[in-house]
Design an enzyme around this catalytic site. Structure first.
Site, PDB file in Angstrom:
ATOM      1  N   ARG A   1       0.865  -1.188   0.000  1.00  0.00           N
ATOM      2  CA  ARG A   1       0.000   0.000   0.000  1.00  0.00           C
ATOM      3  C   ARG A   1       0.897   1.233   0.000  1.00  0.00           C
ATOM      4  O   ARG A   1       1.543   1.548   1.000  1.00  0.00           O
ATOM      5  CB  ARG A   1      -0.892  -0.014   1.242  1.00  0.00           C
ATOM      6  CG  ARG A   1      -1.817   1.182   1.398  1.00  0.00           C
ATOM      7  CD  ARG A   1      -2.634   1.010   2.673  1.00  0.00           C
ATOM      8  NE  ARG A   1      -3.557   2.112   2.905  1.00  0.00           N
ATOM      9  CZ  ARG A   1      -3.255   3.209   3.601  1.00  0.00           C
ATOM     10  NH1 ARG A   1      -2.030   3.358   4.108  1.00  0.00           N
ATOM     11  NH2 ARG A   1      -4.164   4.157   3.774  1.00  0.00           N
TER      12      ARG A   1
ATOM     13  N   LYS B   1      -6.469   5.891   9.466  1.00  0.00           N
ATOM     14  CA  LYS B   1      -7.722   6.473   8.969  1.00  0.00           C
ATOM     15  C   LYS B   1      -8.350   7.288  10.107  1.00  0.00           C
ATOM     16  O   LYS B   1      -9.421   6.957  10.611  1.00  0.00           O
ATOM     17  CB  LYS B   1      -8.691   5.370   8.535  1.00  0.00           C
ATOM     18  CG  LYS B   1      -8.180   4.470   7.427  1.00  0.00           C
ATOM     19  CD  LYS B   1      -8.288   5.125   6.074  1.00  0.00           C
ATOM     20  CE  LYS B   1      -7.885   4.156   4.960  1.00  0.00           C
ATOM     21  NZ  LYS B   1      -7.952   4.768   3.636  1.00  0.00           N
TER      22      LYS B   1
ATOM     23  N   SER C   1     -12.645  -3.115  -0.562  1.00  0.00           N
ATOM     24  CA  SER C   1     -12.965  -2.442   0.697  1.00  0.00           C
ATOM     25  C   SER C   1     -14.438  -2.107   0.717  1.00  0.00           C
ATOM     26  O   SER C   1     -14.964  -1.504  -0.222  1.00  0.00           O
ATOM     27  CB  SER C   1     -12.156  -1.146   0.832  1.00  0.00           C
ATOM     28  OG  SER C   1     -10.801  -1.416   1.110  1.00  0.00           O
TER      29      SER C   1
END
Length: 215
Positions: free
Chosen positions: A40, A139, A109
């Protein structure tokens, strides 16, 4: 190669992993028990992602663990990775399949959206991820997803594995697994640890006791 999609899913974060030890730390996570690795990379030049992906692929192939690329089917194809993980702003599942082929792993997701998960299942996703059950520094603006959403996801989505992500630690993994999810995806709990191999092993041991139709 067919990989079982189960257990501990470790996701990289360049803020937590120094570039000079990036591959080494991912290998430690795999040795500890990570069953899936996701590369990622946010705001990283494509050429650098491709170089890093090729290096990681040498490691994941050696251990028989799939390498998933976040967001981009195009980069997944360039790297020769095993699959791609798609978010809300990313290409559709059919587009990813068109680039990567029918054998590629495609994950989606779903945030806290059960209907999105059901649609992903219908459209041929290989796994879905719901979150976040807890606050997570990766997040910080995301509102926690109630555990009941995870339970409902498992009741309704029966053909593909359901993973939970977001603020999951060794201390709260048991609570998450009680919802029935098939695995957990983590970033900080492994790569934010001074010993990612031990951190992965501690989580993997908890997951070994977790019954799942996909194990």
């Amino acid at each position: 190669m067919n990989y079982p999609l189960k257990g501990l899913y470790a996701i990289t974060d360049k803020k937590l992993i120094p570039r000079k030890s990036f591959v080494e730390m991912v290998e430690k996570a795999i040795r500890g028990g990570a069953k899936i690795i996701q590369l990622r990379e946010k705001d990283t030049p494509e050429e650098e992602i491709i170089r890093l992906g090729h290096r990681l692929l040498e490691v994941t192939r050696r251990y028989g663990v799939p390498l998933i690329i976040n967001d981009s089917p195009k980069l997944a194809r360039e790297i020769g990775a095993d699959g791609v993980h798609l978010g809300r702003e990313d290409p559709a599942i059919f587009e990813a399949r068109g680039l990567l082929g029918s054998k590629a792993i495609v994950g989606v997701s779903c945030y806290g959206d059960i209907e999105r998960g059901l649609r992903a299942e219908r459209e041929g996703a290989d796994y879905v991820v719901f979150g976040t059950p807890f606050f997570t520094p990766t997040k910080p603006d995301r509102k926690p997803t109630p555990f009941e959403v995870l339970r409902e996801a498992k009741r309704k989505i029966t053909k593909v594995p359901v993973f939970a992500i977001g603020g999951i630690t060794k201390e709260n993994t048991k609570l998450v697994l009680e919802t029935g999810v098939d695995g957990i995806a983590v970033i900080t709990s492994v790569f934010g640890s001074p010993d990612p191999e031990k951190a992965a092993r501690d989580l993997a041991r908890l997951l070994e006791r977790n019954p799942s139709p996909f194990f």
